[in-house]
Design an enzyme around this catalytic site. Sequence first.
Site, PDB file in Angstrom:
ATOM      1  N   SER A 156     -10.204 -87.949 -18.530  1.00 43.80           N
ATOM      2  CA  SER A 156     -10.965 -86.719 -18.317  1.00 43.80           C
ATOM      3  C   SER A 156     -11.854 -86.852 -17.091  1.00 43.80           C
ATOM      4  O   SER A 156     -12.424 -85.882 -16.624  1.00 43.80           O
ATOM      5  CB  SER A 156     -11.844 -86.431 -19.534  1.00 43.80           C
ATOM      6  OG  SER A 156     -12.822 -87.443 -19.674  1.00 43.80           O
ATOM      7  N   TYR A 171      -3.989 -85.748 -28.785  1.00 40.50           N
ATOM      8  CA  TYR A 171      -2.832 -86.244 -28.033  1.00 40.50           C
ATOM      9  C   TYR A 171      -1.484 -85.789 -28.632  1.00 40.50           C
ATOM     10  O   TYR A 171      -0.442 -86.019 -28.013  1.00 40.50           O
ATOM     11  CB  TYR A 171      -2.831 -87.774 -28.036  1.00 40.50           C
ATOM     12  CG  TYR A 171      -3.830 -88.460 -27.122  1.00 40.50           C
ATOM     13  CD1 TYR A 171      -5.168 -88.137 -27.145  1.00 40.50           C
ATOM     14  CD2 TYR A 171      -3.409 -89.467 -26.250  1.00 40.50           C
ATOM     15  CE1 TYR A 171      -6.083 -88.794 -26.325  1.00 40.50           C
ATOM     16  CE2 TYR A 171      -4.308 -90.135 -25.425  1.00 40.50           C
ATOM     17  CZ  TYR A 171      -5.638 -89.793 -25.468  1.00 40.50           C
ATOM     18  OH  TYR A 171      -6.523 -90.449 -24.660  1.00 40.50           O
ATOM     19  N   ASP A 216     -46.336 -60.514 -19.942  1.00 39.09           N
ATOM     20  CA  ASP A 216     -44.973 -60.399 -19.414  1.00 39.09           C
ATOM     21  C   ASP A 216     -44.770 -58.997 -18.829  1.00 39.09           C
ATOM     22  O   ASP A 216     -44.042 -58.177 -19.392  1.00 39.09           O
ATOM     23  CB  ASP A 216     -43.999 -60.689 -20.591  1.00 39.09           C
ATOM     24  CG  ASP A 216     -42.541 -60.642 -20.186  1.00 39.09           C
ATOM     25  OD1 ASP A 216     -42.244 -60.734 -18.974  1.00 39.09           O
ATOM     26  OD2 ASP A 216     -41.696 -60.499 -21.092  1.00 39.09           O
ATOM     27  N   HIS A 269      -6.021 -97.211 -24.226  1.00 36.08           N
ATOM     28  CA  HIS A 269      -7.351 -96.584 -24.186  1.00 36.08           C
ATOM     29  C   HIS A 269      -8.399 -97.691 -24.149  1.00 36.08           C
ATOM     30  O   HIS A 269      -8.135 -98.810 -24.587  1.00 36.08           O
ATOM     31  CB  HIS A 269      -7.556 -95.687 -25.415  1.00 36.08           C
ATOM     32  CG  HIS A 269      -8.625 -94.652 -25.208  1.00 36.08           C
ATOM     33  ND1 HIS A 269      -9.969 -94.939 -25.246  1.00 36.08           N
ATOM     34  CD2 HIS A 269      -8.531 -93.324 -24.925  1.00 36.08           C
ATOM     35  CE1 HIS A 269     -10.659 -93.832 -25.002  1.00 36.08           C
ATOM     36  NE2 HIS A 269      -9.813 -92.833 -24.796  1.00 36.08           N
ATOM     37  N   ASP A 271     -11.795 -99.515 -25.582  1.00 34.35           N
ATOM     38  CA  ASP A 271     -12.088 -99.728 -27.016  1.00 34.35           C
ATOM     39  C   ASP A 271     -13.380 -98.999 -27.432  1.00 34.35           C
ATOM     40  O   ASP A 271     -13.961 -99.293 -28.468  1.00 34.35           O
ATOM     41  CB  ASP A 271     -12.203-101.228 -27.325  1.00 34.35           C
ATOM     42  CG  ASP A 271     -13.350-101.868 -26.556  1.00 34.35           C
ATOM     43  OD1 ASP A 271     -13.977-101.176 -25.730  1.00 34.35           O
ATOM     44  OD2 ASP A 271     -13.603-103.065 -26.779  1.00 34.35           O
ATOM     45  N   ASP A 272     -13.790 -98.033 -26.634  1.00 37.65           N
ATOM     46  CA  ASP A 272     -15.081 -97.371 -26.871  1.00 37.65           C
ATOM     47  C   ASP A 272     -14.921 -95.998 -27.515  1.00 37.65           C
ATOM     48  O   ASP A 272     -15.692 -95.094 -27.260  1.00 37.65           O
ATOM     49  CB  ASP A 272     -15.816 -97.216 -25.529  1.00 37.65           C
ATOM     50  CG  ASP A 272     -14.985 -96.449 -24.521  1.00 37.65           C
ATOM     51  OD1 ASP A 272     -13.743 -96.457 -24.648  1.00 37.65           O
ATOM     52  OD2 ASP A 272     -15.567 -95.838 -23.614  1.00 37.65           O
ATOM     53  N   THR A 318     -15.253-101.993 -19.787  1.00 37.93           N
ATOM     54  CA  THR A 318     -16.043-102.990 -19.062  1.00 37.93           C
ATOM     55  C   THR A 318     -17.116-102.423 -18.138  1.00 37.93           C
ATOM     56  O   THR A 318     -17.828-103.164 -17.502  1.00 37.93           O
ATOM     57  CB  THR A 318     -15.106-103.823 -18.165  1.00 37.93           C
ATOM     58  OG1 THR A 318     -14.343-102.900 -17.378  1.00 37.93           O
ATOM     59  CG2 THR A 318     -14.217-104.728 -18.967  1.00 37.93           C
TER      60      THR A 318
END
Length: 430
Positions: A9, A75, A203, A89, A91-92, A122
């Site tokens: 994305s 998916y 106002d 993918h 791992d998060d 990472t």
Amino acid sequence: MKKVYMCFSTDILHSGHMNIIRKASELGELTVGVLTDEVIASFKRYPLIPLEERIQMYQSIKGVSNVVVQDTLEYDNILNKLRPDIVVHGDDWRTGYQARIREGVIRTLEKWGGKLVEFPYTYTPTEETLSSLDQLLCMPENRRSRLKKLLQYKPCLSVMEAHNGLTGLIVERTKVETEEGIKQFDAIWVSSLCDSTVKGKPDIELVDMTSRIGTLEEIMEVTTKPIILDGDTGGLTEHFVFNIKTLERIGVSAVIIEDKTGLKKNSLYGTNVYQEQETIENFCEKIRAGKNSLKTRDFMIIARCESLILNKGMEDALERCIAYVGAGADGIMIHSCKKGPDEVLEFCRRFREADKTTPIVAVPTTYNSITEEEIAAAGVNIVIYANHLLRSAFPAMQRVAETILKHSRSLEADSYCMPIRSIIDLIPSE
Ligand code: SPV
Ligand code: MG
């Protein structure tokens, strides 16, 4: 050779993405799925780089054999079509709404014995990367065009008021995780009621445009989301055409002007105060003049109809809104101060019979039991929460002031206050 699939994305590729692409390509022939702008906008910000350019970007990466479009967050469809042996993918994605998507991937892959391979994620972006992305997003041309784009991709936008830098930060940063994904506000409403009230002023268009622009600048300085300005009546047409150019230049996305004339009072007074509605002819002239003075197609002039507030009836509201769109309005706002949503819902139904596309804006302050889903189903495209941050701050501040006075010290009020450390951390130091 094994067929490998990954979906992205992101529009900003960093070393974390490149690492995972390299590892995925070592497993077989790699196809990258690129999410559509619409899908991305539905769960995070509108992408800076449009779909076509993102496709080209992924096509040019070493190790990527094919690029396809994935048009759902789930998916299932794309996997059934491509039948890859492996989906890769980071791992998060094992918690929250992403866990549901992950489970769907595993279930679908099982049908043909495919498997999910997850690599450790990472990458931690540096403060510099994050702040340069924010700086890009808040450049006037990027910010200005984003409201129109969001309207194309989301059926209904959720907009919250801000009246200074701090409340701007709250609208910018507040996120909640739901079943569908991360929810956040799509845009910022700069209300005349709140901008006046925080200055201790009524106002009534007393806070002039120079001051309103000061508030806008303060908010823009610390936010990236698109901004809708409450432009009151727009003032004299001769002034409106100048002001609108300034708003467009500084990066505001839309101004909403209301069809009142003379001394404007807040709509939530209903018919308790005298208010004169502008003639259809004059108001259309103001819209036309405003549209003619614009330099880009991004900026929206939204016409606000006060007929229901002033008890002028449904027919009057419909006639006016249809005329305003004819004069060039890019959207209409229908306001109501009834306790229930019925008259707004009836208006939407009848307006949609005549006009299927012009965005409708609603401000459900008094009829607040209706949900965004319900009001969107009636055809509303922008929901504005017009004054809630100010209305929640005031009683909190008043309670603390009273508690300190009562006890002649601040100890008892401390539990109502944010810890000093948190208030310091609220604002980034650069
Ligand atoms: C404002 O927020 O200033 C508005 C909306 O104009 S309302 O107060 O409901 O009229
Ligand atoms: Mg107002």
